[in-house]
Design an enzyme around this catalytic site. Structure first.
Site, PDB file in Angstrom:
ATOM      1  N   LYS A   1      -5.894  30.406  -1.554  1.00  0.00           N
ATOM      2  CA  LYS A   1      -5.345  29.062  -1.769  1.00  0.00           C
ATOM      3  C   LYS A   1      -4.235  29.167  -2.811  1.00  0.00           C
ATOM      4  O   LYS A   1      -4.427  29.808  -3.855  1.00  0.00           O
ATOM      5  CB  LYS A   1      -6.480  28.158  -2.258  1.00  0.00           C
ATOM      6  CG  LYS A   1      -6.125  26.706  -2.439  1.00  0.00           C
ATOM      7  CD  LYS A   1      -7.363  25.940  -2.924  1.00  0.00           C
ATOM      8  CE  LYS A   1      -7.153  24.450  -3.006  1.00  0.00           C
ATOM      9  NZ  LYS A   1      -8.377  23.737  -3.455  1.00  0.00           N
TER      10      LYS A   1
ATOM     11  N   SER B   1      -9.172  19.879  -0.489  1.00  0.00           N
ATOM     12  CA  SER B   1      -7.824  20.382  -0.569  1.00  0.00           C
ATOM     13  C   SER B   1      -7.640  21.826  -0.089  1.00  0.00           C
ATOM     14  O   SER B   1      -6.501  22.246   0.118  1.00  0.00           O
ATOM     15  CB  SER B   1      -7.323  20.278  -2.001  1.00  0.00           C
ATOM     16  OG  SER B   1      -8.094  21.095  -2.855  1.00  0.00           O
TER      17      SER B   1
ATOM     18  N   SER C   1     -13.615  20.207  -2.519  1.00  0.00           N
ATOM     19  CA  SER C   1     -12.434  20.795  -1.883  1.00  0.00           C
ATOM     20  C   SER C   1     -12.662  22.132  -1.192  1.00  0.00           C
ATOM     21  O   SER C   1     -11.774  22.611  -0.487  1.00  0.00           O
ATOM     22  CB  SER C   1     -11.312  20.956  -2.906  1.00  0.00           C
ATOM     23  OG  SER C   1     -10.612  19.748  -3.050  1.00  0.00           O
TER      24      SER C   1
END
Lengths: 532, 107
Positions: free
Chosen positions: A95, A171, A195
């Site tokens: 990420k 996310s 997330s």
């Protein structure tokens, strides 16, 4: 079946038996990326292209040459008979909220688009030290602020491999999309309100939010410093355990990383659930949210298909010897989002003050009179709407005259949320649970554009995951079926502090018991199209 | 509709404190969403909280058993200072350059 569709564990065995090379594994993942990912997220995407809607768009930055050098080193070591690490030759994505030396580390924001990290985050460094191959940086909501991945400044934003009209969740949406689409068997995500677990549920993969402090935050671009937890995303529980084994543990660079030895997660993985007490709570089978028009609270049961998946899982675990405890009260669950609206915003505002156009990142190219004007223009041009919203709210609720009403109160409500879990898990208490079984999300993956912009409704997507972040406890989301539209349903196990080994064990028992279930044979839409 | 807590004047003050500069469309969206979020936050006020409920700033308590010992307060040079300075938008002779800093000269 391509190499890239195998699990990290299977690939490790093949590699150690010298039946495949690390370079062959890497090439397979790169081929898959070329087939399904489409153009990477960019600040200047231009007009949407027709083919954009047919691709996953997980990546912002592909680091194929870095991964190739790592793969060649693994192959050299194996050929020379030298020892290799636990994840040798296993590709993973990161990420883009983690610093990785020499790579753009953007946080999905214009304000960091030109930032090249001068050092590497501890969890990434540990993956690479274990021989894993870093394939690249994947998209996310800007600074992790969202539950759909639509707020990223880098477009096109990721799509759900199960249905390309749906969001992957967020996310960590690029992470879960890349794993679900077979671009990499593993990804490193972060979980501040859900997330990791929410996009894992939406994309039909496994995601772990470890106990706060179990995995170092060094090199993680901070959002809510008392809530952020890096963690693994994988296609099955064994792989998630392997990855957690590598990234967990004390770190001299992070004084909040717990100084506790890491247990051998694999050693206990197959010990089953006989005798374990697993709870169900009515407070996780309903959602409470404010009605936009009336400003009053509505309570609704979660969709029947999701509740049924949880109850089916409970039945399976009961058949395996677990004791299912019904009716566990978790009355403060509904306050998780309102408290989070306060606590996370205060921490976010504090963490975002550093982006000022002085030492790194974006600086406005416009002429300015003085430093203050430079700050204002830089931050206005560099931040998207969601960071601005969080900064403003954080400043409001922590202002001296409002702090007692909002911030102090939210921190005390956090105590109540923590107490719900302490009472449920108390070994001398009424319920004596080893774990709580809940749905991960109140819905399956929603349509792109359906919620984005409504910052309140978007936040309520995290209602069933955020209590664990307030309490600090670990949680794991695993796939448990498909809904009527063929979208994955995730279930969640929550346990006491540092109980990851037990949660993995329960999740693995469910996974083994459902190995032959028909829904496990269904592939994501993008992979069905490849096969056709 | 819930009452509007953050009026335009309060909002403008927040924008100033946050060192932001917003166009009208952004300001309208952000103020509306702030007020909607405050509507959600007001639910917290209905919770009975007696004085015995302490604050929790971290979910997992920091006990001496799990807290790492403080490390020595040693100066550790970074291996490549030029790489860090290279990130700055404007640098001259090893200094980060910024526009004029508003100041008043003391008598």
């Amino acid at each position: 079946m391509e190499l890239c569709d195998l699990s990290a564990y299977e690939l490790s065995l093949l590699l150690r038996q010298r039946r495949v090379s690390a370079v062959e594994i890497l090439e397979s993942c790169l081929r898959r990326i070329a087939q399904v990912d489409g153009r990477p997220g960019s600040l200047e995407p231009g007009e949407p292209l027709p083919e954009d809607a047919e691709r996953v768009h997980a990546f912002i930055t592909l680091t194929a040459e870095r991964a190739r050098a790592q793969a060649e080193e693994v192959d050299r070591r194996l050929a020379a008979g030298e020892p290799v690490g636990l994840l040798a030759g296993i590709p993973f994505t990161v990420k883009d909220i983690f610093c990785v030396k020499g790579t753009p580390s953007t946080a999905g924001s214009r304000i960091l688009a030109n930032f090249v990290a001068p050092y590497t985050a501890t969890p990434v460094a540990r993956m690479e030290a274990a021989g894993a191959l870093m394939l690249g940086k994947v998209n996310l909501d800007e600074f992790t602020y969202g539950s759909s991945n639509e707020s990223s400044a880098f477009r096109p934003t990721p799509r759900n491999p199960w249905n390309l009209d749906r969001v992957p969740g967020g996310s960590s949406g690029g992470s879960t999309a890349s794993v679900a689409a077979g671009e990499a068997p593993l990804s490193l995500g972060t979980d501040t309100a859900g997330s990791i677990r929410q996009p894992a549920a939406f994309c039909g993969v496994v995601g772990i939010k470890p106990t706060y402090g179990r995995v170092s935050r060094y090199g993680l671009i901070a959002f809510g410093s008392s809530l952020d937890c890096p963690g693994p995303i994988a296609r099955n529980v064994v792989d998630a355990a392997l990855m957690l084994q590598v990234i967990a543990g004390p770190d001299p660079h992070d004084s909040t990383a717990a100084n506790l030895p890491v247990p051998d997660y694999l050693a206990t993985l197959d010990e089953g659930v006989r005798g374990l007490r697993i709870g169900l709570s009515p407070d996780y089978f309903r959602i409470t949210f404010p009605d936009a028009v009336r400003g009053e609270y509505d309570q609704q049961p979660i969709p029947g298909e999701i509740e049924a998946a949880v109850r089916r899982a409970a039945d399976i675990l009961a058949d395996l010897g677990a004791e299912i405890v019904e009716g566990v009260p978790m009355p403060n669950t509904r306050y998780g989002i309102p408290a989070y609206f306060v606590i996370s915003r205060v921490e976010a505002a504090s963490n975002l003050h550093r982006y000022d156009g002085v030492k790194y990142g974006y600086r406005t190219p416009q002429p300015v009179q003085d430093l203050h004007e430079m700050y204002r223009k830089t931050r206005n041009e560099g931040f998207g709407l969601q960071p601005k919203l969080r900064i403003l709210m954080g400043m409001y609720v922590s202002a001296a005259q409002y702090s007692a009403q909002y911030y102090q109160r939210a921190l005390r409500v956090r105590t109540l949320i923590r107490r719900d879990f302490e009472q449920a898990f108390d070994p001398q208490g009424k319920y004596r649970l080893h774990a709580l079984l809940t749905p991960t999300t109140p819905t399956t993956a929603f349509r792109m554009g359906a919620i984005y912009g409504d910052s309140v409704l978007m936040q309520y997507a995290d209602q069933l995951t955020v209590p664990a972040n307030h309490a600090g406890i670990p949680g794991i989301s695993i796939p448990a079926g498909l809904d009527g539209e063929g979208l994955p349903i995730g279930i969640q196990f929550l346990g006491p502090d540092f109980s990851e080994a037990l949660l993995l064990r329960i999740a693995r028992a469910f996974e083994r018991a459902t190995e032959e279930a028909p829904w496990r044979k269904v592939k994501p839409q993008v992979l069905q199209r490849l096969a056709a | 509709m819930p009452a509007e807590t953050i009026d335009p004047a309060t909002f403008a003050h927040l924008v100033h404190l946050a060192a932001l500069e917003l166009d009208e469309a952004q300001a309208e969206y952000l103020r509306r969403e702030l007020n909607r979020q405050l509507g959600a936050i007001h639910e917290l006020e209905a919770i009975p909280l007696d004085d015995s409920v302490p604050i929790t700033s971290h979910g997992v308590p920091y006990t001496p058993e799990i807290s790492p010992p403080l490390r020595e307060d040693d100066w550790q040079p970074f291996s490549d200072a030029a790489e860090i300075l290279g990130q700055a938008p404007q640098v001259e002779e090893g200094y980060v350059v910024v526009p004029d800093i508003p100041h008043t000269t003391l008598e």
